[in-house]
Scaffold this motif. Sequence first.
Motif, PDB file in Angstrom:
ATOM      1  N   LEU A 150      -4.208  11.926   0.608  1.00 52.83           N
ATOM      2  CA  LEU A 150      -4.187  12.257   2.037  1.00 52.83           C
ATOM      3  C   LEU A 150      -3.361  13.524   2.223  1.00 52.83           C
ATOM      4  CD1 LEU A 150      -3.650   8.893   1.685  1.00 52.83           C
ATOM      5  CD2 LEU A 150      -4.175   9.030   4.124  1.00 52.83           C
ATOM      6  N   ARG A 157      -1.249   5.677  -2.507  1.00 52.27           N
ATOM      7  CA  ARG A 157      -1.562   6.730  -1.531  1.00 52.27           C
ATOM      8  C   ARG A 157      -0.750   7.967  -1.899  1.00 52.27           C
ATOM      9  NH1 ARG A 157       0.152   5.480   3.837  1.00 52.27           N
ATOM     10  NH2 ARG A 157       1.735   4.125   2.890  1.00 52.27           N
ATOM     11  N   SER A 208      -5.784   7.255  -3.576  1.00 51.42           N
ATOM     12  CA  SER A 208      -6.281   7.955  -2.393  1.00 51.42           C
ATOM     13  C   SER A 208      -5.362   9.119  -2.059  1.00 51.42           C
ATOM     14  CB  SER A 208      -6.354   6.997  -1.197  1.00 51.42           C
ATOM     15  OG  SER A 208      -7.275   5.952  -1.442  1.00 51.42           O
ATOM     16  N   ALA A 219      -7.145   3.562   2.615  1.00 48.69           N
ATOM     17  CA  ALA A 219      -5.785   4.052   2.862  1.00 48.69           C
ATOM     18  C   ALA A 219      -4.913   3.002   3.522  1.00 48.69           C
ATOM     19  CB  ALA A 219      -5.829   5.295   3.746  1.00 48.69           C
ATOM     20  N   ILE A 257       0.294  11.430  -0.842  1.00 47.72           N
ATOM     21  CA  ILE A 257       0.342  12.179   0.415  1.00 47.72           C
ATOM     22  C   ILE A 257       0.892  13.567   0.108  1.00 47.72           C
ATOM     23  CG2 ILE A 257       1.249  12.180   2.766  1.00 47.72           C
ATOM     24  CD1 ILE A 257       1.573   9.099   2.419  1.00 47.72           C
ATOM     25  N   PRO A 300      -5.969   8.616   7.244  1.00 48.61           N
ATOM     26  CA  PRO A 300      -5.108   7.424   7.321  1.00 48.61           C
ATOM     27  C   PRO A 300      -5.783   6.183   7.867  1.00 48.61           C
ATOM     28  CG  PRO A 300      -3.920   9.350   8.109  1.00 48.61           C
ATOM     29  CD  PRO A 300      -5.341   9.777   7.921  1.00 48.61           C
ATOM     30  N   LYS A 306       0.891  -1.179   0.000  1.00 48.60           N
ATOM     31  CA  LYS A 306       0.000   0.000   0.000  1.00 48.60           C
ATOM     32  C   LYS A 306       0.917   1.212   0.000  1.00 48.60           C
ATOM     33  CE  LYS A 306      -4.133   1.707  -0.032  1.00 48.60           C
ATOM     34  NZ  LYS A 306      -5.065   1.416  -1.145  1.00 48.60           N
ATOM     35  N   THR A 322       1.151   2.062   7.519  1.00 45.92           N
ATOM     36  CA  THR A 322       0.396   0.878   7.106  1.00 45.92           C
ATOM     37  C   THR A 322       1.212  -0.363   7.474  1.00 45.92           C
ATOM     38  OG1 THR A 322       1.311   0.461   4.890  1.00 45.92           O
ATOM     39  CG2 THR A 322      -0.378   2.203   5.086  1.00 45.92           C
ATOM     40  N   PRO A 378       3.245   4.559  -0.611  1.00 45.77           N
ATOM     41  CA  PRO A 378       2.990   5.992  -0.640  1.00 45.77           C
ATOM     42  C   PRO A 378       3.771   6.714  -1.733  1.00 45.77           C
ATOM     43  CG  PRO A 378       4.667   5.535   0.995  1.00 45.77           C
ATOM     44  CD  PRO A 378       4.296   4.207   0.375  1.00 45.77           C
TER      45      PRO A 378
END
Length: 481
Positions: free
Chosen positions: A393, A290, A391, A381, A292, A376, A255, A408, A257
């Motif tokens: 964030l 993700r 996603s 997420a 960010i 989060p 997952k 995560t 980032p």
Amino acid sequence: MPVDQIGDVYVAGRWRTSRSNEHTVVTNPTTEEPVARVVSGDAADVDAAVRAAADMAATWARTPVPERCELVRRLADEIEARSDALTRIITTENGTPVAESAHAPAQAAAHLRHCAEVGPAVLAADIRPNPMAPGDTLVQRRPLGVAGLITPWNYPLSLIVVKLGPALVAGCPVVIKPAAETPLAARMLMDAVDAAGFPAGVVNLVTGGGRTGQALVEHDLVRKISFTGSTGVGRSIGEECGRLLRPVVLELGGKSPALVLDDADPAVIAATILKVSMRNTGQTCKACTRLIVPNTRRREIVDLVCDVVASAPVGDPFDPATFFGPLVSERQRDRVLGYQEIGRHEGAKAVLGGGRASGFDRGWFVEPTVFDEVTPDMRIAQEEIFGPVLSVLGYDELDEGVAIANGTPYGLAATVFSRDEERAAAVADRLEAGTIGLNHYGSNAAAPFAGHKASGLGVEFGVEGIEEYLALTSVHRLPRG
């Protein structure tokens, strides 16, 4: 349209009729039409394949390393000779856009040639003086023996080759178990193996699903397992290999980032975000799903990313212009749709997409989706979706952004965006990931690929990937004379 009935497995250098009466239907995810019914090998098929490999283990281990490497180079040539056919098969059985699948044969060949190039140095013995007593020690690197290679459906050629090349160079005969959804590219690979001239029994293939893989993992004559797939299945395989004290490589989920720093160049993000986050219609374990971003630039970056994703064509994967094809199966399509609904229910806002793709009367297409206002703790997420869902964030301070990136269970990959490469590298040092890109995401056959945390155990790629198939032996010697 007639459907091919395929009932054989590749054992000891030839196609043999399987002992199983069970088959898996391979379906074209674009048309939803069956392509073939391929046998699901049973424990007897696995036993025959493993025994064929075991019968060759000593011979293949004694084969001089340069000869093994030359055969691996020939395999690279044979794969390239089948490039067009392999591209068509991958896109037909998996739905991978041809703009992606067309690179798979060349990349597979390059990986094999790299293994053949570095293999002799990796396998060379070395002599170490003994600091505690007279004499020295000859440190040898010996092949472990029969290796079981279990691979997923998302890259049906590449993810076999990244295991096969190192195993063969190391001197390990193999039994390959490809994903039940995508066995056709693996079968063509066996034709390339045959044409390359490998001795019978060095490379074997048994198609099938979970029970086929389980039989391979549990077989008494297997000395090494390498698995790529979900973290859940990987845990089960790891538990069994632990019980058996069997070495294992687990390349599992992610997952990942994409951490945008406050000085990031929007042009760089626009040029790379599709490959970073949504390659192969999002069906990539290392995809950085993700995004960010600093809250001070959130609106700007969300708008930019939505424009880029919306402009990427969705459609026929055989069209070279297509970026987003169908998902591999109806089950995977429904899984992604389910996560889109979960995101909305948890309070995320779908600023782009969020459902089935329109304009298709058949095929397992979903809309490329961007969720904003993601927190989060949301499942979208935290959990791997394996589809074109990104996603977004936000963070206020960089420490918060790093904490979100690391927050995560996974640690497979990451990307850092910044105009200042030294600053990006300093942030990368704080990320819990095995592979990190600065302002892009890529891979390198010469560099190790390894997941941290729940993303796996062991290493693929690089000299380290070959070492995974070797056992160390120290031969202690007295001083001569």
